[in-house]
Design a protein around this motif. Structure first.
Motif, mmCIF file in Angstrom:
data_model
loop_
_atom_site.group_PDB
_atom_site.id
_atom_site.type_symbol
_atom_site.label_atom_id
_atom_site.label_comp_id
_atom_site.label_asym_id
_atom_site.label_seq_id
_atom_site.Cartn_x
_atom_site.Cartn_y
_atom_site.Cartn_z
ATOM 1 N N ALA A 9 -14.397 18.309 -17.903
ATOM 2 C CA ALA A 9 -14.168 17.001 -17.066
ATOM 3 C C ALA A 9 -15.299 15.998 -16.497
ATOM 4 C CB ALA A 9 -12.560 17.712 -15.722
ATOM 5 N N LEU A 10 -16.108 16.530 -16.441
ATOM 6 C CA LEU A 10 -17.025 16.251 -15.892
ATOM 7 C C LEU A 10 -18.542 16.980 -16.660
ATOM 8 C CD1 LEU A 10 -16.382 16.916 -12.331
ATOM 9 C CD2 LEU A 10 -16.464 15.437 -13.532
ATOM 10 N N THR A 11 -19.391 15.943 -16.570
ATOM 11 C CA THR A 11 -21.286 16.224 -17.214
ATOM 12 C C THR A 11 -21.657 16.842 -16.080
ATOM 13 O OG1 THR A 11 -22.014 14.055 -16.878
ATOM 14 C CG2 THR A 11 -21.060 14.117 -18.484
ATOM 15 N N HIS A 12 -21.011 16.958 -14.940
ATOM 16 C CA HIS A 12 -22.290 17.844 -13.929
ATOM 17 C C HIS A 12 -21.123 18.583 -12.801
ATOM 18 C CE1 HIS A 12 -22.597 14.494 -11.098
ATOM 19 N NE2 HIS A 12 -22.938 14.328 -12.738
ATOM 20 N N PRO A 13 -21.569 19.517 -11.967
ATOM 21 C CA PRO A 13 -20.344 19.812 -11.569
ATOM 22 C C PRO A 13 -20.812 18.230 -10.036
ATOM 23 C CG PRO A 13 -21.955 21.556 -11.942
ATOM 24 C CD PRO A 13 -22.879 20.409 -12.325
ATOM 25 N N VAL A 14 -19.112 18.242 -9.156
ATOM 26 C CA VAL A 14 -19.392 17.546 -8.558
ATOM 27 C C VAL A 14 -18.879 18.119 -6.525
ATOM 28 C CG1 VAL A 14 -19.513 15.107 -9.241
ATOM 29 C CG2 VAL A 14 -17.555 16.567 -8.849
ATOM 30 N N HIS A 15 -18.867 17.944 -5.776
ATOM 31 C CA HIS A 15 -18.452 18.838 -4.746
ATOM 32 C C HIS A 15 -17.207 17.958 -4.878
ATOM 33 C CE1 HIS A 15 -17.476 18.623 -0.146
ATOM 34 N NE2 HIS A 15 -18.834 19.728 -0.441
ATOM 35 N N SER A 16 -16.455 19.498 -3.838
ATOM 36 C CA SER A 16 -14.246 19.082 -4.022
ATOM 37 C C SER A 16 -13.565 18.236 -3.327
ATOM 38 C CB SER A 16 -13.903 20.876 -4.230
ATOM 39 O OG SER A 16 -14.507 21.103 -2.592
ATOM 40 N N GLY A 17 -14.959 18.120 -1.984
ATOM 41 C CA GLY A 17 -14.717 17.191 -0.888
ATOM 42 C C GLY A 17 -14.956 16.067 -1.247
ATOM 43 N N GLN A 18 -15.013 15.687 -1.694
ATOM 44 C CA GLN A 18 -16.032 14.528 -2.813
ATOM 45 C C GLN A 18 -15.248 13.733 -3.707
ATOM 46 O OE1 GLN A 18 -20.560 13.408 -2.350
ATOM 47 N NE2 GLN A 18 -19.862 11.350 -2.858
ATOM 48 N N TYR A 19 -15.105 14.860 -4.182
ATOM 49 C CA TYR A 19 -14.468 14.227 -5.355
ATOM 50 C C TYR A 19 -12.733 14.445 -5.799
ATOM 51 C CZ TYR A 19 -18.049 11.586 -6.270
ATOM 52 O OH TYR A 19 -20.088 10.750 -6.324
ATOM 53 N N GLY A 20 -12.654 15.401 -4.955
ATOM 54 C CA GLY A 20 -11.188 16.054 -5.586
ATOM 55 C C GLY A 20 -10.192 14.975 -5.217
ATOM 56 N N GLY A 21 -8.526 15.686 -5.970
ATOM 57 C CA GLY A 21 -7.633 15.179 -6.531
ATOM 58 C C GLY A 21 -7.274 14.361 -7.027
ATOM 59 N N PRO A 22 -8.658 13.284 -7.301
ATOM 60 C CA PRO A 22 -8.332 12.262 -9.005
ATOM 61 C C PRO A 22 -8.219 13.709 -9.774
ATOM 62 C CG PRO A 22 -9.815 11.381 -7.560
ATOM 63 C CD PRO A 22 -9.404 12.269 -6.499
ATOM 64 N N ILE A 23 -10.184 14.045 -9.619
ATOM 65 C CA ILE A 23 -10.632 14.685 -10.515
ATOM 66 C C ILE A 23 -10.125 16.026 -10.398
ATOM 67 C CG2 ILE A 23 -13.102 15.414 -11.701
ATOM 68 C CD1 ILE A 23 -14.047 13.400 -9.991
ATOM 69 N N LEU A 24 -9.694 16.518 -11.377
ATOM 70 C CA LEU A 24 -8.930 18.817 -11.582
ATOM 71 C C LEU A 24 -9.753 18.828 -12.144
ATOM 72 C CD1 LEU A 24 -5.449 18.071 -12.713
ATOM 73 C CD2 LEU A 24 -6.324 18.037 -10.334
ATOM 74 N N ASP A 25 -9.761 20.167 -11.594
ATOM 75 C CA ASP A 25 -11.561 21.473 -12.405
ATOM 76 C C ASP A 25 -11.201 21.731 -13.426
ATOM 77 O OD1 ASP A 25 -10.851 24.475 -11.951
ATOM 78 O OD2 ASP A 25 -9.542 22.587 -9.804
ATOM 79 N N SER A 26 -11.891 21.707 -14.069
ATOM 80 C CA SER A 26 -12.314 22.407 -15.673
ATOM 81 C C SER A 26 -10.919 23.685 -15.793
ATOM 82 C CB SER A 26 -13.082 22.951 -16.428
ATOM 83 O OG SER A 26 -14.239 23.688 -15.476
ATOM 84 N N THR A 27 -10.996 24.371 -14.910
ATOM 85 C CA THR A 27 -10.621 25.774 -14.652
ATOM 86 C C THR A 27 -9.341 25.413 -14.581
ATOM 87 O OG1 THR A 27 -12.084 27.606 -13.943
ATOM 88 C CG2 THR A 27 -10.154 28.067 -14.057
#
Length: 463
Positions: free
Chosen positions: A219-237
């Motif tokens: 889903a991403l090219t690198h990890p990002v903070h779940s508080g800053q980006y969580g919601g519209p971006i689902l984690d790959s798991t």
């Protein structure tokens, strides 16, 4: 193939011969267990050569001209220690190839056993020990049957006792190719399966094939903070979990276009007991078995998909980031009739076209193994069923196997004219590959009698 009644030995005569030889058969199995022939500790190692030499000598004692030969892997490196042999009674007689394997599974934790895993121990009519059922019992069946027939044997015999079955048989095909004349037969008896119960015999009617794929969801090219980006971006798991769940319908049946499902080969004589499956598998209370149709078809001939590996961050040491990439491995057991590469291609197409929310999905193909189905109408099949009924005193209940034994379809492919019969000493209590492996001694005795009766029935001259 069945000979006339006047030419056959009676079941009572064969039973009497097996009874008089019974102590030797049990002693053979006892000594085989003590050899610790664990192929995972080195296919080419000295302990495996000793195991092969032991089996060859035991076969020579029952009239087989047996020898030990070392296989060669496809890359030219040394392979397993194999046992091959033959006994010719007449150029006009049919030829039967007897198969078993002399290697056994490891014992990771001997403390999980109630007895010493490499000391044969009889308890309540069962003989415990690693390899007692898988597949020292198969070797004992062949030895006992040949001894019982003795000079009354009416078929030519070829024998192959493999030394690497528990390791996936990497040198199996090169070895057969190098010894093709020593494998050609009219009937092949593979004594590496089992019976419905210790007192109810079975032919194995089918084996599922298998294929694997490795899947990467990104889903991403690198990890990002779940508080800053969580919601519209689902984690790959989570995305991987959504993709996996989409492979099934609401009943828990695999619902991937192009993946086939079969019904039990030869018809369903008796469904598998759900209570027994729950107890044997350790299913937790409240779990509802997935899928539709007979339980036998779900276990034997319908496809099944398992996540056998998942690369994800462990709970210990986890922190608040959205994982960019998840990788998992799928193992697909295929219907006996479907080519595994066909099912693999269908699975890959579905995964690549069903990415949740447009995530990147990459699929890498793994190994394939073909399934197998018995010919229920073959003459040798009918002979085997009659022999089992005579030996056990009850009608057989045939059963499929949900697992795969890749060398059986390979044998069928290389020798398409041969009729393949899959028998064996195991039963639901045998715990093959697990702690407290055992074989039923009364069941094993009947297995020996059944194979002797079968070989006698097969002894009609080739037309």
């Amino acid at each position: 193939m069945a000979a006339s009644n006047a030419e056959r030995l009676s079941a009572d005569e064969i039973r009497a011969r097996v009874e008089s030889d019974w102590n030797r058969i049990v002693e053979l199995l006892t000594r085989k267990i003590a050899l610790r022939s664990v192929s995972a500790q080195g296919i080419t190692a000295e302990h495996m050569r000793r195991s092969a030499e032991f089996v060859a000598e035991e076969l020579r004692l029952v009239g087989v001209d047996a020898k030990v030969a070392q296989a060669t892997n496809e890359d030219g490196t040394p392979g397993a220690w194999e046992v091959i042999g033959s006994r010719v009674v007449s150029p006009d007689a049919p030829t039967v190839l007897l198969y078993a394997h002399h290697d056994v599974q490891p014992v990771p934790d001997a403390t999980a056993w109630d007895t010493d895993p490499f000391t044969a121990t009889a308890v309540d009519g069962r003989l415990y020990g690693r390899g007692s059922a898988d597949d020292g019992g198969g070797i004992a069946i062949h030895s006992g049957a040949l001894k019982a027939l003795g000079d009354d044997l009416k078929v030519n015999i070829k024998v192959f006792i493999e030394g690497e079955e528990e390791m996936g048989s990497p040198s199996f095909i090169p070895f057969i190719e190098a010894h093709r004349d020593e494998f050609a037969a009219d009937v092949i008896i593979v004594a590496d399966s089992g019976n419905w119960a210790p007192d109810i015999p079975s032919l194995t009617t089918s084996l599922r094939g298998n294929t694997t794929v490795d899947v990467t969801v990104r889903a991403l090219t690198h990890p990002v903070h779940s508080g800053q980006y969580g919601g519209p971006i689902l984690d790959s798991t989570t995305l991987a979990a959504m993709l996996i769940s989409s492979l099934y319908d609401g009943n828990g049946d695999l619902a991937v276009p192009g993946i086939a499902a079969d019904e039990p080969v030869g018809g369903l004589q008796q469904d598998v007991d759900e209570h027994g499956v729950r107890a044997d598998a350790g299913i937790v209370d409240g779990y509802v078995l997935a899928g539709t149709g007979s339980l036998a078809s779900r276990l034997w001939t319908k496809p099944s998909l398992t996540v056998i590996g998942l690369d994800a961050h462990p709970v210990e040491g986890s922190f608040n980031v959205i994982s960019p990439e998840t990788r998992f491995r799928l193992s697909l057991r295929t219907a006996p009739s479907q080519r595994p590469e066909e099912a693999q291609a269908a699975l890959m197409r579905y995964l690549e076209s069903s990415a949740p929310f447009g995530a990147q999905v990459e699929v890498e193909a793994g190994d394939n193994g073909m399934g197998w189905a018995m010919d229920p109408n073959a003459e040798a099949t009918q002979d085997a069923l009659e022999a089992m009924a005579e030996a056990f005193g009850v009608a057989p209940i045939n059963q499929g196997q949900g697992g795969s034994i890749p060398f059986i379809p390979e044998l069928q492919r290389l020798f398409p004219g041969a009729q393949v019969l899959v028998t064996g000493p195991e039963d639901p209590k045998s715990n093959a590959h697990s702690p407290n492996e055992s074989v039923s001694l009364p069941g094993l005795k009947n297995d020996v009698i059944a194979e002797a009766l079968l070989l006698d029935k097969l002894g009609k001259p080739v037309k």
